[in-house]
Design a protein around this motif. Structure first.
Motif, PDB file in Angstrom:
ATOM      1  N   GLU A  22      85.646  53.257  19.433  1.00 39.33           N
ATOM      2  CA  GLU A  22      86.663  52.841  20.402  1.00 39.33           C
ATOM      3  C   GLU A  22      88.058  52.884  19.771  1.00 39.33           C
ATOM      4  OE1 GLU A  22      86.836  52.442  23.512  1.00 39.33           O
ATOM      5  OE2 GLU A  22      88.831  51.515  23.595  1.00 39.33           O
ATOM      6  N   LEU A  23      88.145  52.465  18.505  1.00 41.51           N
ATOM      7  CA  LEU A  23      89.444  52.497  17.820  1.00 41.51           C
ATOM      8  C   LEU A  23      89.921  53.949  17.659  1.00 41.51           C
ATOM      9  CD1 LEU A  23      91.529  50.570  16.693  1.00 41.51           C
ATOM     10  CD2 LEU A  23      90.304  50.600  14.508  1.00 41.51           C
ATOM     11  N   ALA A  24      88.984  54.860  17.403  1.00 38.78           N
ATOM     12  CA  ALA A  24      89.334  56.284  17.290  1.00 38.78           C
ATOM     13  C   ALA A  24      89.897  56.795  18.614  1.00 38.78           C
ATOM     14  CB  ALA A  24      88.101  57.089  16.875  1.00 38.78           C
ATOM     15  N   THR A  25      89.303  56.374  19.711  1.00 40.92           N
ATOM     16  CA  THR A  25      89.798  56.777  21.039  1.00 40.92           C
ATOM     17  C   THR A  25      91.217  56.246  21.247  1.00 40.92           C
ATOM     18  OG1 THR A  25      87.552  56.769  21.903  1.00 40.92           O
ATOM     19  CG2 THR A  25      89.322  56.636  23.520  1.00 40.92           C
ATOM     20  N   GLN A  26      91.436  54.982  20.840  1.00 46.37           N
ATOM     21  CA  GLN A  26      92.773  54.401  21.006  1.00 46.37           C
ATOM     22  C   GLN A  26      93.799  55.089  20.108  1.00 46.37           C
ATOM     23  OE1 GLN A  26      93.213  50.163  21.233  1.00 46.37           O
ATOM     24  NE2 GLN A  26      91.308  49.855  22.336  1.00 46.37           N
ATOM     25  N   LEU A  27      93.379  55.455  18.878  1.00 53.35           N
ATOM     26  CA  LEU A  27      94.314  56.133  17.967  1.00 53.35           C
ATOM     27  C   LEU A  27      94.694  57.515  18.520  1.00 53.35           C
ATOM     28  CD1 LEU A  27      95.929  56.130  15.339  1.00 53.35           C
ATOM     29  CD2 LEU A  27      93.912  57.098  14.197  1.00 53.35           C
ATOM     30  N   LYS A  28      93.708  58.254  19.047  1.00 52.63           N
ATOM     31  CA  LYS A  28      94.017  59.570  19.639  1.00 52.63           C
ATOM     32  C   LYS A  28      95.028  59.414  20.768  1.00 52.63           C
ATOM     33  CE  LYS A  28      89.657  61.845  18.600  1.00 52.63           C
ATOM     34  NZ  LYS A  28      88.301  62.016  19.110  1.00 52.63           N
ATOM     35  N   ALA A  29      94.838  58.401  21.600  1.00 52.39           N
ATOM     36  CA  ALA A  29      95.767  58.163  22.714  1.00 52.39           C
ATOM     37  C   ALA A  29      97.150  57.793  22.193  1.00 52.39           C
ATOM     38  CB  ALA A  29      95.224  57.051  23.616  1.00 52.39           C
ATOM     39  N   LEU A  30      97.192  56.994  21.133  1.00 47.16           N
ATOM     40  CA  LEU A  30      98.464  56.549  20.560  1.00 47.16           C
ATOM     41  C   LEU A  30      99.256  57.731  19.977  1.00 47.16           C
ATOM     42  CD1 LEU A  30     100.345  54.237  19.591  1.00 47.16           C
ATOM     43  CD2 LEU A  30      98.833  53.963  17.616  1.00 47.16           C
ATOM     44  N   LEU A  31      98.558  58.676  19.345  1.00 49.47           N
ATOM     45  CA  LEU A  31      99.238  59.796  18.667  1.00 49.47           C
ATOM     46  C   LEU A  31      99.417  61.010  19.572  1.00 49.47           C
ATOM     47  CD1 LEU A  31      97.517  59.661  15.137  1.00 49.47           C
ATOM     48  CD2 LEU A  31      99.462  58.338  16.004  1.00 49.47           C
ATOM     49  N   GLU A  32      98.828  60.968  20.744  1.00 49.28           N
ATOM     50  CA  GLU A  32      98.858  62.087  21.696  1.00 49.28           C
ATOM     51  C   GLU A  32     100.288  62.595  21.911  1.00 49.28           C
ATOM     52  OE1 GLU A  32      96.226  63.362  23.641  1.00 49.28           O
ATOM     53  OE2 GLU A  32      97.673  64.824  24.430  1.00 49.28           O
ATOM     54  N   GLY A  33     100.502  63.909  21.709  1.00 52.15           N
ATOM     55  CA  GLY A  33     101.801  64.510  22.004  1.00 52.15           C
ATOM     56  C   GLY A  33     102.863  64.288  20.940  1.00 52.15           C
ATOM     57  N   GLU A  34     102.495  63.685  19.802  1.00 58.00           N
ATOM     58  CA  GLU A  34     103.476  63.454  18.721  1.00 58.00           C
ATOM     59  C   GLU A  34     102.914  63.997  17.417  1.00 58.00           C
ATOM     60  OE1 GLU A  34     106.781  62.129  18.623  1.00 58.00           O
ATOM     61  OE2 GLU A  34     106.352  63.274  16.830  1.00 58.00           O
ATOM     62  N   ASP A  35     103.702  64.832  16.709  1.00 61.50           N
ATOM     63  CA  ASP A  35     103.186  65.361  15.440  1.00 61.50           C
ATOM     64  C   ASP A  35     104.029  64.943  14.228  1.00 61.50           C
ATOM     65  OD1 ASP A  35     105.409  66.966  15.545  1.00 61.50           O
ATOM     66  OD2 ASP A  35     104.314  68.866  15.438  1.00 61.50           O
ATOM     67  N   ASP A  36     104.994  64.052  14.419  1.00 62.05           N
ATOM     68  CA  ASP A  36     105.787  63.613  13.269  1.00 62.05           C
ATOM     69  C   ASP A  36     104.900  62.791  12.322  1.00 62.05           C
ATOM     70  OD1 ASP A  36     108.940  63.093  12.440  1.00 62.05           O
ATOM     71  OD2 ASP A  36     107.547  61.510  11.801  1.00 62.05           O
ATOM     72  N   SER A  37     104.783  63.267  11.089  1.00 63.48           N
ATOM     73  CA  SER A  37     103.800  62.671  10.173  1.00 63.48           C
ATOM     74  C   SER A  37     104.177  61.243   9.767  1.00 63.48           C
ATOM     75  CB  SER A  37     103.624  63.547   8.931  1.00 63.48           C
ATOM     76  OG  SER A  37     104.849  63.669   8.241  1.00 63.48           O
ATOM     77  N   ILE A  38     105.460  60.931   9.690  1.00 61.45           N
ATOM     78  CA  ILE A  38     105.882  59.573   9.310  1.00 61.45           C
ATOM     79  C   ILE A  38     105.684  58.614  10.491  1.00 61.45           C
ATOM     80  CG2 ILE A  38     107.817  58.129   8.556  1.00 61.45           C
ATOM     81  CD1 ILE A  38     106.714  60.008   6.394  1.00 61.45           C
ATOM     82  N   ALA A  39     106.140  59.043  11.666  1.00 62.26           N
ATOM     83  CA  ALA A  39     105.953  58.191  12.851  1.00 62.26           C
ATOM     84  C   ALA A  39     104.474  57.938  13.096  1.00 62.26           C
ATOM     85  CB  ALA A  39     106.592  58.854  14.075  1.00 62.26           C
ATOM     86  N   ASN A  40     103.659  58.978  12.954  1.00 63.31           N
ATOM     87  CA  ASN A  40     102.220  58.809  13.190  1.00 63.31           C
ATOM     88  C   ASN A  40     101.571  57.913  12.130  1.00 63.31           C
ATOM     89  OD1 ASN A  40     102.319  60.308  15.501  1.00 63.31           O
ATOM     90  ND2 ASN A  40     101.426  62.169  14.620  1.00 63.31           N
ATOM     91  N   ALA A  41     102.037  58.015  10.884  1.00 63.37           N
ATOM     92  CA  ALA A  41     101.501  57.127   9.839  1.00 63.37           C
ATOM     93  C   ALA A  41     101.892  55.674  10.140  1.00 63.37           C
ATOM     94  CB  ALA A  41     102.022  57.542   8.466  1.00 63.37           C
ATOM     95  N   ALA A  42     103.124  55.478  10.611  1.00 57.44           N
ATOM     96  CA  ALA A  42     103.582  54.125  10.946  1.00 57.44           C
ATOM     97  C   ALA A  42     102.721  53.543  12.072  1.00 57.44           C
ATOM     98  CB  ALA A  42     105.053  54.163  11.352  1.00 57.44           C
ATOM     99  N   ASN A  43     102.508  54.321  13.119  1.00 59.00           N
ATOM    100  CA  ASN A  43     101.716  53.797  14.238  1.00 59.00           C
ATOM    101  C   ASN A  43     100.236  53.649  13.882  1.00 59.00           C
ATOM    102  OD1 ASN A  43     103.340  53.007  16.335  1.00 59.00           O
ATOM    103  ND2 ASN A  43     103.517  55.061  17.217  1.00 59.00           N
TER     104      ASN A  43
END
Ligand code: SME
Length: 165
Positions: free
Chosen positions: A18-39
């Motif tokens: 379930e957490l993996a599903t939420q992480l995919k949704a959170l990162l969807e459409g964004e590829d900035d590696s720093i922003a994605n690491a922060a989130n």
């Protein structure tokens, strides 16, 4: 706005799915590696019980990791490859599951409250380029199911992010 939803943590594989599903949704459409690491670190810190630190270290050279986005107390910035739990993970090319950091001679104590630690590798086609590190104030907090779950989250982070330039 993304809102993390509470997940039942009694069944760890189901929790991490379930957490993996939420992480995919959170990162969807964004590829900035720093922003994605922060989130990614924010979601893990919010959702995984009993953590006092969750965050990233990235290889700046073959010899040294440098602190990336994280949640928790301020941490040591540079870790030599081969040193500490994080540097040992890179050196050995494997995840590190430390039941009691007091029993790991090279452990680097960024927060004296930390008692157990899980470090998983970030890797792409070119090899290992960093780690995702979780600390807990509870001895024995992490097991193989946590390791498998966090390895999956790290892979989702890597797949979603661009590391060009
Ligand atoms: N304990 C780690 C250092 C990083 S902090 O836990 C945030 C280690 O031994 O590599």
């Amino acid at each position: 706005m993304f809102a993390a939803t509470a997940i039942d943590t009694t069944n760890k594989p189901a929790f991490y799915n379930e957490l993996a599903t939420q992480l995919k949704a959170l990162l969807e459409g964004e590829d900035d590696s720093i922003a994605n690491a922060a989130n990614t670190s924010a979601l893990i810190y919010q959702m995984v019980p009993d953590l006092n630190w969750a965050g990233f270290y990235f290889l700046q050279s073959d010899e040294e990791l440098v602190l990336g986005p994280f949640q928790g107390k301020p941490a040591c910035v540079r870790i030599a490859v081969g040193k500490g739990v994080c540097g040992t993970a890179v050196d050995l090319g494997m995840s590190m599951l430390i039941k009691d950091v007091h029993d790991f001679p090279g452990h680097i104590a960024c927060d004296a409250d930390s008692r157990s630690e899980l470090v998983v590798l970030l890797r792409d086609a070119d090899g290992v380029f960093g780690v995702l590190d979780l600390d807990s104030p509870l001895p024995g907090r992490f097991d193989k199911e946590d390791q498998a779950g966090i390895e999956k989250l790290a892979a989702i982070y890597v797949a979603a992010s661009s590391f060009e330039g």
